[in-house]
Scaffold this motif. Structure first.
Motif, PDB file in Angstrom:
ATOM      1  N   PHE A  63       0.852  -1.188   0.000  1.00 54.01           N
ATOM      2  CA  PHE A  63       0.000   0.000   0.000  1.00 54.01           C
ATOM      3  C   PHE A  63       0.887   1.236   0.000  1.00 54.01           C
ATOM      4  CE2 PHE A  63      -2.392  -3.360   2.074  1.00 54.01           C
ATOM      5  CZ  PHE A  63      -3.621  -3.286   1.459  1.00 54.01           C
ATOM      6  N   ASP A  64       0.386   2.304  -0.577  1.00 53.92           N
ATOM      7  CA  ASP A  64       1.136   3.557  -0.638  1.00 53.92           C
ATOM      8  C   ASP A  64       1.447   4.055   0.770  1.00 53.92           C
ATOM      9  OD1 ASP A  64       1.679   6.493  -0.966  1.00 53.92           O
ATOM     10  OD2 ASP A  64       1.264   5.995  -3.062  1.00 53.92           O
ATOM     11  N   SER A  65       2.704   4.359   1.018  1.00 49.92           N
ATOM     12  CA  SER A  65       3.126   4.785   2.357  1.00 49.92           C
ATOM     13  C   SER A  65       2.495   6.103   2.782  1.00 49.92           C
ATOM     14  CB  SER A  65       4.653   4.907   2.413  1.00 49.92           C
ATOM     15  OG  SER A  65       5.107   5.923   1.531  1.00 49.92           O
ATOM     16  N   ARG A  66       2.022   6.895   1.825  1.00 47.58           N
ATOM     17  CA  ARG A  66       1.404   8.189   2.160  1.00 47.58           C
ATOM     18  C   ARG A  66       0.068   8.032   2.872  1.00 47.58           C
ATOM     19  NH1 ARG A  66       1.973  10.741  -3.718  1.00 47.58           N
ATOM     20  NH2 ARG A  66       1.476   8.550  -4.183  1.00 47.58           N
ATOM     21  N   ALA A  67      -0.463   6.815   2.936  1.00 50.30           N
ATOM     22  CA  ALA A  67      -1.718   6.548   3.641  1.00 50.30           C
ATOM     23  C   ALA A  67      -1.476   6.185   5.103  1.00 50.30           C
ATOM     24  CB  ALA A  67      -2.488   5.433   2.941  1.00 50.30           C
ATOM     25  N   PHE A  68      -0.222   6.262   5.540  1.00 52.96           N
ATOM     26  CA  PHE A  68       0.148   5.838   6.891  1.00 52.96           C
ATOM     27  C   PHE A  68       0.953   6.920   7.607  1.00 52.96           C
ATOM     28  CE2 PHE A  68      -0.272   2.017   4.372  1.00 52.96           C
ATOM     29  CZ  PHE A  68      -0.921   1.127   5.208  1.00 52.96           C
ATOM     30  N   THR A  69       0.893   6.856   8.934  1.00 50.51           N
ATOM     31  CA  THR A  69       1.762   7.648   9.799  1.00 50.51           C
ATOM     32  C   THR A  69       2.593   6.662  10.596  1.00 50.51           C
ATOM     33  OG1 THR A  69       0.081   9.373   9.994  1.00 50.51           O
ATOM     34  CG2 THR A  69       1.832   9.353  11.662  1.00 50.51           C
ATOM     35  N   VAL A  70       3.904   6.742  10.447  1.00 53.15           N
ATOM     36  CA  VAL A  70       4.786   5.813  11.143  1.00 53.15           C
ATOM     37  C   VAL A  70       4.713   6.091  12.645  1.00 53.15           C
ATOM     38  CG1 VAL A  70       7.183   5.060  11.435  1.00 53.15           C
ATOM     39  CG2 VAL A  70       6.283   5.516   9.147  1.00 53.15           C
ATOM     40  N   THR A  71       4.486   5.050  13.419  1.00 54.14           N
ATOM     41  CA  THR A  71       4.369   5.186  14.880  1.00 54.14           C
ATOM     42  C   THR A  71       5.555   4.578  15.609  1.00 54.14           C
ATOM     43  OG1 THR A  71       3.059   3.149  14.953  1.00 54.14           O
ATOM     44  CG2 THR A  71       1.837   5.239  14.827  1.00 54.14           C
ATOM     45  N   SER A  72       6.297   3.706  14.943  1.00 50.00           N
ATOM     46  CA  SER A  72       7.511   3.115  15.506  1.00 50.00           C
ATOM     47  C   SER A  72       8.528   3.018  14.378  1.00 50.00           C
ATOM     48  CB  SER A  72       7.239   1.731  16.080  1.00 50.00           C
ATOM     49  OG  SER A  72       8.463   1.096  16.408  1.00 50.00           O
ATOM     50  N   HIS A  73       9.681   3.627  14.593  1.00 50.62           N
ATOM     51  CA  HIS A  73      10.696   3.704  13.544  1.00 50.62           C
ATOM     52  C   HIS A  73      11.735   2.594  13.617  1.00 50.62           C
ATOM     53  CE1 HIS A  73       9.289   7.698  12.295  1.00 50.62           C
ATOM     54  NE2 HIS A  73       9.014   7.853  13.579  1.00 50.62           N
ATOM     55  N   ALA A  74      11.618   1.690  14.566  1.00 53.58           N
ATOM     56  CA  ALA A  74      12.597   0.617  14.725  1.00 53.58           C
ATOM     57  C   ALA A  74      12.519  -0.341  13.533  1.00 53.58           C
ATOM     58  CB  ALA A  74      12.328  -0.146  16.019  1.00 53.58           C
ATOM     59  N   LEU A  75      13.674  -0.568  12.889  1.00 58.95           N
ATOM     60  CA  LEU A  75      13.714  -1.455  11.729  1.00 58.95           C
ATOM     61  C   LEU A  75      13.958  -2.895  12.173  1.00 58.95           C
ATOM     62  CD1 LEU A  75      15.897   0.673   9.287  1.00 58.95           C
ATOM     63  CD2 LEU A  75      13.407   0.549   9.445  1.00 58.95           C
ATOM     64  N   PRO A  76      13.216  -3.838  11.622  1.00 59.79           N
ATOM     65  CA  PRO A  76      13.406  -5.246  11.984  1.00 59.79           C
ATOM     66  C   PRO A  76      14.807  -5.736  11.616  1.00 59.79           C
ATOM     67  CG  PRO A  76      11.339  -4.941  10.805  1.00 59.79           C
ATOM     68  CD  PRO A  76      12.100  -3.659  10.691  1.00 59.79           C
TER      69      PRO A  76
END
Length: 120
Positions: free
Chosen positions: A56-69
């Motif tokens: 899905f297009d990332s512009r439809a989301f607000t990142v709430t946790s920036h920790a990368l797996p």
């Protein structure tokens, strides 16, 4: 990495593609990032928990946790696009096998998904 879905106030069909499958305000674990050359990044999320995932297009989301797996690896493509995802998901034919519901691909997907969930 996690992000909350917030329906965008736009008529841009590229941003809106497929978002009817998502739930407003729900936080999703991002399973993969695919950045297309010259276009907006895409987030892979599981829109039906335990059943299916899609980009899905990332512009439809607000990142709430920036920790990368820790399971993610960087893959550069000839097109100039790149992906952050588990190495096993980058194998030729993996996604075709996954969407064809082949047992081995589904098992690989589930294993990597559990690794991502445990670090999110």
């Amino acid at each position: 990495m996690r992000a909350r879905f917030t329906p965008p106030q736009t008529s841009d069909s590229e941003i809106l593609q497929g978002i009817d499958a998502l739930k407003e305000g729900r936080e999703y674990v991002i399973l993969e990032i695919f950045a297309r050359r010259g276009k907006s990044a895409l987030f892979r999320v599981e829109f039906i928990e335990g059943e299916d995932s899609a980009l899905f297009d990332s512009r439809a989301f607000t990142v709430t946790s920036h920790a990368l797996p820790s399971a993610w690896r960087y893959f550069q493509f000839d097109t100039g696009s790149f992906a952050l995802r588990p190495e096993s998901w980058n194998q030729p034919g993996f996604w075709e096998s996954y969407y064809d519901h082949q047992r081995q691909a589904l098992e690989v997907y589930e294993t990597e998904k559990r690794n991502i969930l445990s670090s999110s």
